[in-house]
Design a protein around this motif. Structure first.
Motif, PDB file in Angstrom:
ATOM      1  N   PHE A  89       2.531  45.152  38.619  1.00 39.43           N
ATOM      2  CA  PHE A  89       2.502  45.214  39.861  1.00 39.43           C
ATOM      3  C   PHE A  89       4.221  45.554  40.406  1.00 39.43           C
ATOM      4  O   PHE A  89       4.992  44.759  39.802  1.00 39.43           O
ATOM      5  N   PRO A  90       4.401  46.396  41.194  1.00 43.27           N
ATOM      6  CA  PRO A  90       5.739  46.409  41.634  1.00 43.27           C
ATOM      7  C   PRO A  90       6.358  45.115  42.282  1.00 43.27           C
ATOM      8  O   PRO A  90       7.607  44.902  42.212  1.00 43.27           O
ATOM      9  N   LEU A  91       5.459  44.371  43.025  1.00 43.54           N
ATOM     10  CA  LEU A  91       6.150  43.095  43.608  1.00 43.54           C
ATOM     11  C   LEU A  91       6.613  42.296  42.565  1.00 43.54           C
ATOM     12  O   LEU A  91       7.202  41.117  42.790  1.00 43.54           O
ATOM     13  N   SER A  92       6.240  42.265  41.230  1.00 44.64           N
ATOM     14  CA  SER A  92       6.740  41.402  40.278  1.00 44.64           C
ATOM     15  C   SER A  92       8.216  41.490  40.000  1.00 44.64           C
ATOM     16  O   SER A  92       8.952  40.664  39.481  1.00 44.64           O
ATOM     17  N   PHE A  93       8.941  42.484  40.612  1.00 46.05           N
ATOM     18  CA  PHE A  93      10.110  42.800  40.092  1.00 46.05           C
ATOM     19  C   PHE A  93      11.060  42.990  41.461  1.00 46.05           C
ATOM     20  O   PHE A  93      11.868  44.081  41.445  1.00 46.05           O
ATOM     21  N   SER A  94      10.940  41.955  42.362  1.00 46.56           N
ATOM     22  CA  SER A  94      11.541  42.142  43.418  1.00 46.56           C
ATOM     23  C   SER A  94      12.826  41.033  43.588  1.00 46.56           C
ATOM     24  O   SER A  94      13.026  40.395  42.519  1.00 46.56           O
ATOM     25  N   PHE A  95      13.658  40.925  44.751  1.00 47.29           N
ATOM     26  CA  PHE A  95      14.560  39.904  44.883  1.00 47.29           C
ATOM     27  C   PHE A  95      14.680  38.612  44.329  1.00 47.29           C
ATOM     28  O   PHE A  95      15.628  38.265  43.729  1.00 47.29           O
ATOM     29  N   PRO A  96      13.654  37.900  44.817  1.00 47.56           N
ATOM     30  CA  PRO A  96      13.602  36.422  44.215  1.00 47.56           C
ATOM     31  C   PRO A  96      13.725  36.341  42.743  1.00 47.56           C
ATOM     32  O   PRO A  96      14.573  35.318  42.324  1.00 47.56           O
ATOM     33  N   LEU A  97      13.130  37.288  42.091  1.00 46.07           N
ATOM     34  CA  LEU A  97      13.362  37.142  40.601  1.00 46.07           C
ATOM     35  C   LEU A  97      14.941  37.571  40.097  1.00 46.07           C
ATOM     36  O   LEU A  97      15.369  36.789  39.442  1.00 46.07           O
ATOM     37  N   LEU A  98      15.572  38.302  40.795  1.00 49.46           N
ATOM     38  CA  LEU A  98      16.794  38.548  40.470  1.00 49.46           C
ATOM     39  C   LEU A  98      17.873  37.502  40.690  1.00 49.46           C
ATOM     40  O   LEU A  98      18.474  37.289  39.981  1.00 49.46           O
ATOM     41  N   ILE A  99      17.564  36.807  41.986  1.00 45.78           N
ATOM     42  CA  ILE A  99      18.290  35.659  42.477  1.00 45.78           C
ATOM     43  C   ILE A  99      17.975  34.577  41.382  1.00 45.78           C
ATOM     44  O   ILE A  99      18.975  33.987  40.793  1.00 45.78           O
ATOM     45  N   ILE A 100      16.865  34.285  40.893  1.00 46.36           N
ATOM     46  CA  ILE A 100      16.301  33.326  39.943  1.00 46.36           C
ATOM     47  C   ILE A 100      17.324  33.590  38.603  1.00 46.36           C
ATOM     48  O   ILE A 100      17.936  32.755  38.113  1.00 46.36           O
ATOM     49  N   ILE A 101      17.268  34.684  37.991  1.00 44.04           N
ATOM     50  CA  ILE A 101      17.951  35.156  36.932  1.00 44.04           C
ATOM     51  C   ILE A 101      19.326  34.808  36.940  1.00 44.04           C
ATOM     52  O   ILE A 101      19.982  34.394  36.178  1.00 44.04           O
ATOM     53  N   TYR A 102      19.880  35.260  38.265  1.00 43.57           N
ATOM     54  CA  TYR A 102      21.411  35.027  38.355  1.00 43.57           C
ATOM     55  C   TYR A 102      21.925  33.677  38.278  1.00 43.57           C
ATOM     56  O   TYR A 102      22.898  33.199  37.954  1.00 43.57           O
ATOM     57  N   THR A 103      20.894  32.926  38.981  1.00 41.98           N
ATOM     58  CA  THR A 103      21.096  31.429  39.095  1.00 41.98           C
ATOM     59  C   THR A 103      21.320  30.933  37.840  1.00 41.98           C
ATOM     60  O   THR A 103      21.951  30.204  37.452  1.00 41.98           O
ATOM     61  N   MET A 104      20.234  31.500  36.745  1.00 43.49           N
ATOM     62  CA  MET A 104      20.187  30.868  35.737  1.00 43.49           C
ATOM     63  C   MET A 104      21.566  31.072  34.758  1.00 43.49           C
ATOM     64  O   MET A 104      22.124  30.253  34.293  1.00 43.49           O
ATOM     65  N   VAL A 105      22.026  32.457  35.150  1.00 48.43           N
ATOM     66  CA  VAL A 105      23.182  32.760  34.321  1.00 48.43           C
ATOM     67  C   VAL A 105      24.501  32.121  34.650  1.00 48.43           C
ATOM     68  O   VAL A 105      25.311  31.733  34.101  1.00 48.43           O
ATOM     69  N   ILE A 106      24.616  31.866  36.191  1.00 50.32           N
ATOM     70  CA  ILE A 106      25.577  31.180  36.727  1.00 50.32           C
ATOM     71  C   ILE A 106      25.583  29.569  36.266  1.00 50.32           C
ATOM     72  O   ILE A 106      26.854  28.887  35.878  1.00 50.32           O
ATOM     73  N   LEU A 107      24.527  28.969  36.602  1.00 55.13           N
ATOM     74  CA  LEU A 107      24.369  27.698  36.211  1.00 55.13           C
ATOM     75  C   LEU A 107      24.608  27.317  34.629  1.00 55.13           C
ATOM     76  O   LEU A 107      25.407  26.637  34.359  1.00 55.13           O
ATOM     77  N   GLY A 108      24.199  28.193  33.890  1.00 49.06           N
ATOM     78  CA  GLY A 108      24.421  27.796  32.503  1.00 49.06           C
ATOM     79  C   GLY A 108      25.671  28.165  32.067  1.00 49.06           C
ATOM     80  O   GLY A 108      26.423  27.580  31.223  1.00 49.06           O
ATOM     81  N   GLY A 109      26.455  29.071  32.805  1.00 45.58           N
ATOM     82  CA  GLY A 109      27.853  29.444  32.448  1.00 45.58           C
ATOM     83  C   GLY A 109      27.929  31.031  31.951  1.00 45.58           C
ATOM     84  O   GLY A 109      27.486  31.254  30.870  1.00 45.58           O
ATOM     85  N   SER A 110      28.247  31.826  32.853  1.00 46.76           N
ATOM     86  CA  SER A 110      28.350  33.187  32.558  1.00 46.76           C
ATOM     87  C   SER A 110      29.250  33.544  31.387  1.00 46.76           C
ATOM     88  O   SER A 110      30.429  33.164  31.493  1.00 46.76           O
ATOM     89  N   GLY A 111      28.627  34.185  30.362  1.00 46.89           N
ATOM     90  CA  GLY A 111      29.423  34.589  29.377  1.00 46.89           C
ATOM     91  C   GLY A 111      29.266  33.426  28.081  1.00 46.89           C
ATOM     92  O   GLY A 111      29.715  34.064  26.960  1.00 46.89           O
ATOM     93  N   SER A 112      28.540  32.388  28.089  1.00 48.19           N
ATOM     94  CA  SER A 112      28.291  31.832  27.025  1.00 48.19           C
ATOM     95  C   SER A 112      26.691  31.986  26.876  1.00 48.19           C
ATOM     96  O   SER A 112      25.688  31.579  27.475  1.00 48.19           O
ATOM     97  N   GLN A 113      26.321  32.191  25.568  1.00 47.52           N
ATOM     98  CA  GLN A 113      24.988  32.324  25.111  1.00 47.52           C
ATOM     99  C   GLN A 113      23.941  31.294  25.283  1.00 47.52           C
ATOM    100  O   GLN A 113      22.904  31.159  25.908  1.00 47.52           O
ATOM    101  N   PRO A 114      24.594  29.948  24.642  1.00 44.39           N
ATOM    102  CA  PRO A 114      23.801  28.857  24.688  1.00 44.39           C
ATOM    103  C   PRO A 114      23.725  28.584  26.349  1.00 44.39           C
ATOM    104  O   PRO A 114      22.670  27.865  26.824  1.00 44.39           O
ATOM    105  N   GLY A 115      24.771  28.750  27.007  1.00 46.60           N
ATOM    106  CA  GLY A 115      24.600  28.337  28.295  1.00 46.60           C
ATOM    107  C   GLY A 115      23.604  29.068  29.181  1.00 46.60           C
ATOM    108  O   GLY A 115      22.892  28.228  29.869  1.00 46.60           O
ATOM    109  N   VAL A 116      23.601  30.355  29.029  1.00 45.35           N
ATOM    110  CA  VAL A 116      22.634  31.020  29.804  1.00 45.35           C
ATOM    111  C   VAL A 116      21.052  30.494  29.456  1.00 45.35           C
ATOM    112  O   VAL A 116      20.276  30.530  30.148  1.00 45.35           O
ATOM    113  N   VAL A 117      20.984  30.255  28.240  1.00 44.39           N
ATOM    114  CA  VAL A 117      19.445  29.907  27.648  1.00 44.39           C
ATOM    115  C   VAL A 117      19.432  28.524  28.384  1.00 44.39           C
ATOM    116  O   VAL A 117      18.367  28.409  28.853  1.00 44.39           O
ATOM    117  N   LEU A 118      20.359  27.633  28.283  1.00 48.90           N
ATOM    118  CA  LEU A 118      20.214  26.197  28.807  1.00 48.90           C
ATOM    119  C   LEU A 118      19.825  26.491  30.294  1.00 48.90           C
ATOM    120  O   LEU A 118      18.725  26.055  30.943  1.00 48.90           O
TER     121      LEU A 118
END
Lengths: 505, 240
Positions: free
Chosen positions: A304-333
């Motif tokens: 469905f189209p709605l599964s791919f909207s902004f909230p998900l984008l924000i969530i993924i960005y938060t994950m990358v920023i929280l874990g440490g952008s640029g660090s592989q183990p970081g973004v997984v964490l």
């Protein structure tokens, strides 16, 4: 990081330099660098048990961390037979893949790609086109999955093509537009030039499950439970992608990406093909996102189209920023932490425990063990009980509203926070806005004035939580994400495991 | 000193504009093979624009840039680097969170991987300190050390023509002297050099020839020794 490579290059020189530096320990050696020689002395180490543990953990190789992590993850469906837990584990595995892909674009390439989720959607839709009843095409998975990856990479390349000269804000706007375009097309795609292409808001149904060597893997087991085999498949894909990306990062291309991120102009005058490097990182990220999309479609047998909207984008960005952008183990964490947190916040009982734990840890972190800590804790307790008993004495309906779950914490909250049976409509906005305003005022105050204000602010926070936020878990989740990002910016801008920032002055 | 007559870098009748503003006005500069030439000029005299034109970061509206006799005016930056051009940028512009080794490697981005080892050895021989510090993050080094990394990084591509943008900027006087010694040393190994400087005294003392730019025109050129004696130049740049 670059250990193996470094050794290979330096070996022939080792002998030559040794000869010039071995003039005896007492005489000042020619060509000997004091900074390097005494380098070890300057390093400060933690002492005691914690220091030993830290030193031991430091020598654990990366693959051991990865293996342990994956093994623990695999045990999850064994430890719990709840369909809910297994489904969440699958989602988190998808998040981990998505975060790895975004890390290539944002963390390594340094490109602010706000259209990333569109590639996730493109993968999901592409799989549905290639293997579902919609067009009657039923390609086996080992054909359609590689095709989807190629489609994802190609779209990434094409989107990057006109944007390759853009940087920073401009690139962000163009890619954000691409995400909007994707959403508009998929939502209105049930009548695209007279053809039903994307099924519109109703989406596409009856997508094929994963087929391995002629065996179909049903998404649900008997009794409607989610099939944990899918989680294992995504986890296996995750391991492959993780290891492959690690090799890319340690290659010349990986280093070129990082130098491009640090200083595009310097990279260009070194002769690097700046544009193709950017396009490559774009295509890499898009391919990984598209790959993750296939599994989501398989599992739910629909898209469905709605599964791919902004909230998900924000969530993924938060994950990358929280874990440490640029660090592989970081973004997984980051993916694991945020994924788990968002699930816990769905349940009022769990989220209540989390909220009070965060407050306690925050206060503890701010004051350590000091007189001020005692004053804040005692003051807040007393303030609460006094407020509660005054309110209770004047009218019992003011304090009898709470009927929450969460064990001891809920019982405590019921006797401490004012929760009226009926909350007037104006209470929510007024209390919330004044909480934010007072929190801002707090940052301007110092010393005891700050503590004096902190006590009512903490109580107000609890009041807002019990009366406003706990009743609306959906917005609360995003507010919490925002608070995490703000806290990160203040206390740890590089994320949990991020690379050190080295500014050249 | 080692200079012979073949021109390595030629700028002929260069006119460069930023929008409508005429920056370089009919500029002619020649650097011969193995020659050390310095380009002097005050602020806003067009020194940096000259370098950008040579590198291909901006295109001249008219005029020709030649590298070893070949017209490269229309070629992109990477192709010019491939033909033996390299630059030590102003303020060094190292890749801060990357190690010295990685910085050097990026300098040889266009070299075949098989040649890398030889390039590393050549640069390490010139700057033994870089070998000892190869695992240190470039951004954590002192200014003088960073200058060495920047020079090493530029030399990794085995350039025939090296551009240097204000090598003395931000360095202590003793380090300025030292870095010019290194420049001289690199030049003596046969690399043609164009050094852009505000520090006229030091740069002219090691250069073969010099050009003086003022508001986009070459106002003075000649042997370095002659320029050092030039009354006008002394007044304008040396302050005595």
């Amino acid at each position: 990081m670059s250990g193996g490579y470094d050794d290979e290059l330096s070996r022939p020189l080792e002998g030559a330099l040794e000869a010039s530096t071995s003039e005896g320990p007492t005489s000042p050696a020619v060509g000997r660098d004091e900074w390097v020689a005494r380098h070890g002395d300057n390093r400060t180490r933690r002492g005691g048990l914690l220091g030993t543990v830290e030193a031991r953990l430091r020598v654990v190789p990366w693959w051991a961390w990865l293996a342990t992590f994956v093994a623990l993850f695999c045990l999850l469906p064994v430890a719990s037979d709840s369909g809910y837990v297994r489904r969440v584990a699958f989602d988190i595995a998808i998040y981990m893949l998505l975060a790895l892909g975004l890390n290539v674009v944002v963390g390594w390439g340094g490109l602010l790609d706000l259209g990333y989720i569109a590639f996730f959607g493109i993968g999901a839709y592409a799989y549905a086109f290639l293997s579902s009843d919609h067009y009657g095409i039923h390609l086996p998975s080992f054909v359609s999955i590689p095709l989807v990856v190629v489609i994802g990479a190609t779209t990434g390349f094409l989107v990057g093509l006109p944007s390759r000269r853009l940087t920073g804000d401009y690139l962000a706007i163009v890619t954000l537009f691409f995400l909007l375009l994707f959403l508009t097309v998929t939502t209105n795609g049930d009548d695209l030039f007279g053809h039903n292409v994307t099924g519109g808001a109703n989406g596409l149904l009856n997508a094929d499950p994963l087929s391995l060597f002629g065996h179909e893997l049903p998404p649900t087991l008997e009794g409607g439970l989610f099939n944990p085999a899918y989680m294992y498949v995504v986890l296996a894909v995750f391991v492959v992608v993780y290891v492959a990306l690690r090799f890319v990062n340690l290659s010349r291309t990986g280093r070129a990406w990082r130098s491009l991120r640090e200083d595009p102009l310097a990279a260009e005058v070194m002769g690097m093909p700046v544009n193709s490097l950017k396009l490559m990182s774009f295509a890499f990220g898009a391919a990984i996102a598209a790959l993750s999309g296939t599994f989501v479609t398989m599992l739910s047998a629909s898209v469905f189209p709605l599964s791919f909207s902004f909230p998900l984008l924000i969530i993924i960005y938060t994950m990358v920023i929280l874990g440490g952008s640029g660090s592989q183990p970081g973004v997984v964490l980051g993916a694991v932490l945020i994924g788990t947190l968002l699930e816990l916040l769905r349940d009022p009982g769990d989220s209540r425990v989390l909220f009070y734990a965060a407050i306690v840890l925050g206060v503890l972190g701010a004051f350590r063990f000091s007189v001020k800590l005692a004053v804040v804790v005692a003051g807040t307790f007393v303030f609460g009980f006094v407020a509660h008993s005054i309110a209770g004495a004047s009218d019992n309906a003011w304090v009898n509203g709470s009927g929450g779950e969460g064990g001891g914490v809920a019982d405590f909250a019921a006797n401490w926070v004012i929760v009226p049976v009926h909350v007037a409509a104006w209470v929510a906005p007024v209390s919330y806005v004044s909480l934010v305003a007072l929190a801002l005022v707090l940052t301007l105050l110092h010393g005891w004035a700050r503590i004096a204000l902190l006590i009512p602010v903490l109580y107000l926070a609890a009041f807002v939580w019990e009366n406003v936020m706990i009743a609306q878990p959906e917005p609360t989740r995003y507010i919490i994400l925002g608070v995490i990002l703000i806290a990160l910016m203040i206390f740890r801008p590089t994320g949990l495991l991020g690379e050190k920032r080295v500014e050249i002055i | 000193m080692s200079a012979n007559g073949t021109p390595m870098l030629e700028l002929e009748g260069i006119n460069t504009y930023y929008g409508q503003i005429h920056i370089l006005q009919d500029e002619n500069i020649v650097v011969n093979e193995g020659e050390l030439v310095c380009l002097l000029g005050g602020n806003a005299s067009g020194k940096s624009t000259t370098l950008k034109t040579i590198l291909g970061l901006v295109r001249p509206r008219t005029g020709t840039v030649r590298l070893a006799g070949e017209d490269v005016t229309q070629l992109p930056t990477a192709h010019r680097i491939k033909r033996g051009l390299a630059i030590v940028p102003e303020n060094r512009r190292l890749f801060g969170p990357m190690t010295v080794l990685e910085n050097l490697e990026m300098g040889a981005y266009l070299r075949p991987k098989a040649d890398l080892k030889a390039e590393f050895e050549r640069v390490y021989e010139l700057f033994p300190l870089l070998y000892e510090r190869r695992t240190q993050l470039a951004g954590t080094m002192s200014g003088g050390e960073q200058q060495m990394v920047a020079m090493g990084r530029a030399l990794m591509s085995q350039p025939k023509m090296l551009l240097m943008d204000e090598p003395s900027m931000g360095l202590a006087p003793i380090l300025v002297e030292k870095s010019f010694e290194i420049i001289k040393h690199v030049n003596e190994s046969g690399v043609g050099m164009l050094v852009v400087e505000q520090n006229a005294n030091v740069s002219l003392s090691i250069a073969d020839r010099g050009y003086v730019l003022s508001t986009g025109r070459v106002v003075l050129e000649g042997k370095a020794a002659d320029l050092l004696q030039n009354e006008e130049l002394r007044k304008a740049y040396l302050g005595r």
